[in-house]
Design an enzyme around this catalytic site. Structure first.
Site, short mmCIF file in Angstrom:
data_model
loop_
_atom_site.label_atom_id
_atom_site.label_comp_id
_atom_site.label_asym_id
_atom_site.label_seq_id
_atom_site.Cartn_x
_atom_site.Cartn_y
_atom_site.Cartn_z
N GLY A 78 0.78 -1.24 0.00
CA GLY A 78 0.00 0.00 0.00
C GLY A 78 0.81 1.28 0.00
O GLY A 78 0.25 2.37 0.04
N GLU A 132 4.41 -6.59 1.66
CA GLU A 132 3.94 -7.02 0.34
C GLU A 132 3.71 -5.85 -0.60
O GLU A 132 2.59 -5.61 -1.04
CB GLU A 132 2.57 -7.69 0.49
CG GLU A 132 2.57 -9.12 0.82
CD GLU A 132 1.18 -9.57 1.23
OE1 GLU A 132 1.08 -10.68 1.73
OE2 GLU A 132 0.20 -8.81 1.06
N PRO A 133 4.73 -5.08 -0.90
CA PRO A 133 4.50 -3.95 -1.81
C PRO A 133 4.28 -4.40 -3.25
O PRO A 133 4.92 -5.36 -3.70
CB PRO A 133 5.81 -3.15 -1.70
CG PRO A 133 6.83 -4.15 -1.29
CD PRO A 133 6.14 -5.22 -0.52
N GLY A 134 3.40 -3.72 -3.94
CA GLY A 134 3.18 -3.99 -5.36
C GLY A 134 3.54 -2.75 -6.15
O GLY A 134 4.62 -2.62 -6.74
N ARG A 135 2.63 -1.77 -6.07
CA ARG A 135 2.79 -0.51 -6.80
C ARG A 135 4.14 0.15 -6.55
O ARG A 135 4.75 0.69 -7.46
CB ARG A 135 1.65 0.39 -6.32
CG ARG A 135 1.65 1.80 -6.73
CD ARG A 135 0.58 2.59 -5.93
NE ARG A 135 -0.55 1.78 -5.56
CZ ARG A 135 -1.69 1.70 -6.23
NH1 ARG A 135 -1.86 2.43 -7.30
NH2 ARG A 135 -2.67 0.93 -5.82
N ARG A 144 -7.62 2.32 -14.67
CA ARG A 144 -7.69 2.97 -13.35
C ARG A 144 -8.40 4.33 -13.36
O ARG A 144 -9.19 4.60 -12.45
CB ARG A 144 -6.29 3.08 -12.74
CG ARG A 144 -5.66 1.71 -12.46
CD ARG A 144 -4.33 1.82 -11.74
NE ARG A 144 -4.46 2.33 -10.40
CZ ARG A 144 -4.11 3.54 -10.02
NH1 ARG A 144 -3.56 4.38 -10.88
NH2 ARG A 144 -4.28 3.95 -8.78
N TYR A 160 -11.68 4.17 -10.87
CA TYR A 160 -11.80 4.92 -9.61
C TYR A 160 -11.15 6.31 -9.66
O TYR A 160 -10.63 6.80 -8.66
CB TYR A 160 -11.31 4.12 -8.40
CG TYR A 160 -10.03 3.33 -8.56
CD1 TYR A 160 -8.79 3.95 -8.57
CD2 TYR A 160 -10.07 1.94 -8.66
CE1 TYR A 160 -7.63 3.22 -8.69
CE2 TYR A 160 -8.91 1.18 -8.78
CZ TYR A 160 -7.69 1.84 -8.80
OH TYR A 160 -6.54 1.11 -8.91
N CYS A 202 -15.68 2.68 -26.47
CA CYS A 202 -17.05 3.20 -26.54
C CYS A 202 -17.64 3.35 -25.14
O CYS A 202 -18.59 2.65 -24.77
CB CYS A 202 -17.90 2.29 -27.40
SG CYS A 202 -17.35 2.32 -29.09
N GLU A 203 -17.05 4.20 -24.35
CA GLU A 203 -17.50 4.49 -22.99
C GLU A 203 -17.16 5.94 -22.71
O GLU A 203 -16.02 6.36 -22.94
CB GLU A 203 -16.74 3.65 -21.96
CG GLU A 203 -17.17 2.22 -21.82
CD GLU A 203 -18.55 2.07 -21.19
OE1 GLU A 203 -18.89 2.85 -20.29
OE2 GLU A 203 -19.27 1.16 -21.63
C1 LIG Z 1 -3.15 -8.42 0.25
C2 LIG Z 1 -2.49 -7.39 -0.56
N1 LIG Z 1 -1.16 -7.23 -0.42
C3 LIG Z 1 -0.49 -6.32 -1.16
C4 LIG Z 1 -1.14 -5.52 -2.07
C5 LIG Z 1 -0.32 -4.54 -2.88
O1 LIG Z 1 -0.76 -3.26 -2.72
P1 LIG Z 1 0.10 -2.05 -3.35
O2 LIG Z 1 0.25 -2.34 -4.79
O3 LIG Z 1 -0.72 -0.85 -3.09
O4 LIG Z 1 1.39 -2.04 -2.63
C6 LIG Z 1 -2.52 -5.63 -2.23
C7 LIG Z 1 -3.24 -4.78 -3.19
O5 LIG Z 1 -4.38 -4.87 -3.46
C8 LIG Z 1 -3.21 -6.60 -1.45
O6 LIG Z 1 -4.53 -6.76 -1.57
#
Ligand SMILES: Cc1ncc(COP(=O)(O)O)c(C=O)c1O
Length: 428
Positions: free
Chosen positions: A242, A284-287, A324, A328, A355-356
């Site tokens: 997050g 658990e970073p993604g973004r 995205r 949202y 077409c939106e």
């Molecule tokens: C369980 C969990 N972990 C990690 C993430 C990664 O979030 P972010 O990409 O914001 O770091 C998410 C995103 O939905 C998630 O649901």
């Protein structure tokens, strides 16, 4: 990662004009240097700074063999949320013991796949899953390590659609005593499940630490209650992801240490004060890892001027390759890649070709005088763009390219009409 030469935008040392000529548009481009910079930031602020920790990349942000292999080499874990993501990890030869499996509705087939492949751990999202997993392990005569994702009941300061930690959420086990306590007891007593500890993920694109710290208090209390009630020491705590990034001038993301240090400090102090073992800590970073490393290149097509109202600039992609903004209201910044040094004198709306009416990528963009044929580079598109891409209006999914210094390599081919239609039966 970005530079300007002769009015043209470069990604590292590669001209965006060369990229569009070689690979076409729309195009997802990643800077490898930027991804590695973020990896190093995580190591410096977390895994190398604090012992007994690991970082798992939430591969939902961008899930391809390329990123799995890169993170494997860098010693990261992988967080998957579906059989498809697990398949991608396995296909990329990602070490199974470094995979964790999240998700609120894992199917029996997905759980079997996880168990048969002996992945590192499963994050149990609800009580129904706890019982189903135990039953399955019994049937397969197999053990597995688990964490509980809890719903900490905290509000996070982000868009409601990407907040996940509040009580009324589809994710996580609620904290009501008559739900969480029997679940903990069940997990501790199970012959097949090894109960490691707790996990939360409070929301995405967070730019302050309040939600994480509130959720941490909930976990600390649970750790203590687990020891007092069940004489059981928790081994593991996962703080989720997050961590926010910069999309536009309106974003002021924190450095990762500003998230991690207060969390670790509070955790360590609490454990020391209460004579508790300090658990293994993960995130658990993604973004955070891939978001700012991505740029999307589009070719500008038709321009429509509504006098006194607005100039619409259409590009050759849209909500199919970046949903995205439509989903949202996510905001992005962009640069006209072949006019980078020119004054930004116009205010335009950038729209896609779907077409939106909600297919608006950027509602208000300040840019130089923009014309058909120009190349638009939308910035910070590395997370949840390609991974949320779809075939609405039968638009093929664009190619993905990685730039490293003067080189570029194709990591996902552009989808053809034929590939897009392969599962559709024509003759009956
Ligand atoms: C369980 C969990 N972990 C990690 C993430 C990664 O979030 P972010 O990409 O914001 O770091 C998410 C995103 O939905 C998630 O649901």
């Amino acid at each position: 990662m970005l530079k300007i030469e002769n009015n043209v935008l470069y990604i590292e040392n590669k001209s965006t004009m060369d990229l569009v000529q070689e690979y076409g548009t729309p195009l997802y481009v990643y800077s490898e240097k930027k991804i590695i910079e973020k990896i190093n930031e995580i190591k410096k602020a977390f895994t190398l700074k604090y012992p007994n920790t690991h970082a798992a990349y939430a591969c939902k942000a961008f899930c391809t063999p390329y990123i799995c292999q890169l993170l494997e080499r860098e010693g990261f874990w992988l967080d998957v949320v579906s059989g498809g993501e697990l398949y991608t990890a396995l296909r990329s030869k990602f070490p199974r013991e470094r995979i964790e499996f999240n998700g609120n509705n894992k199917s029996k087939e997905e759980l079997v796949m996880a168990l048969e492949n002996n992945i590192g751990r499963i994050v149990v999202d609800n009580v129904a899953e706890l019982y189903a997993l135990n039953k399955l392990c019994k049937e397969l005569e197999q053990k597995t390590e688990i964490l509980f994702r809890i719903t900490p009941g905290v509000m996070s300061d982000t868009h409601d659609f990407i907040t996940t930690g509040k009580k009324d959420s589809k994710f996580g086990i609620p904290l009501d005593n008559d739900i969480i306590l029997p679940a903990i007891q069940y997990a501790i007593q199970s012959e097949y499940l090894k109960f490691l500890g707790f996990h939360f993920h409070v929301g995405s694109q967070l730019q302050n630490i309040d939600a994480h710290l509130s959720a941490l208090e909930v976990v600390l209390n649970l750790i203590q209650v687990t020891r007092e009630r069940f004489n059981y020491e928790i081994n593991d705590f996962n703080m989720g992801g997050g961590f926010g990034i910069r999309y536009t001038d309106e974003d002021f993301p924190l450095g990762l240490s500003q998230f991690v240090d207060p969390i670790m400090e509070r955790l360590i102090n609490f454990c020391n004060k209460n004579s508790l073992r300090i658990p293994h800590v993960s995130m658990e970073p993604g973004r955070f890892l891939v978001g700012e490393a991505g740029v999307q290149l589009y070719r500008v097509g038709n321009i429509k001027i509504i006098p006194g109202v607005r100039k619409y600039v259409s590009v050759d992609g849209g909500m199919t390759d970046n949903i995205r903004p439509g989903l949202y209201g996510a905001k992005y910044d962009a640069i006209v890649a072949n006019k980078v040094s020119e004054n930004r004198t116009e205010l335009v709306s950038v729209c896609g070709k779907c077409c939106e009416s909600t297919d608006i990528l950027i509602k208000e963009l300040k840019c130089p005088v923009i014309e058909a044929g120009d190349v638009l580079a939308v910035l910070s598109t590395g997370a949840y763009g390609y991974s949320m891409a779809n075939n609405y209006n039968k638009l093929p999914i664009p190619a993905v390219v990685v730039v490293n210094d003067y080189d570029s390599k194709l990591i996902v081919k552009r989808q053809s009409y034929e590939q897009m239609s392969i599962n559709e039966i024509v003759e009956f």
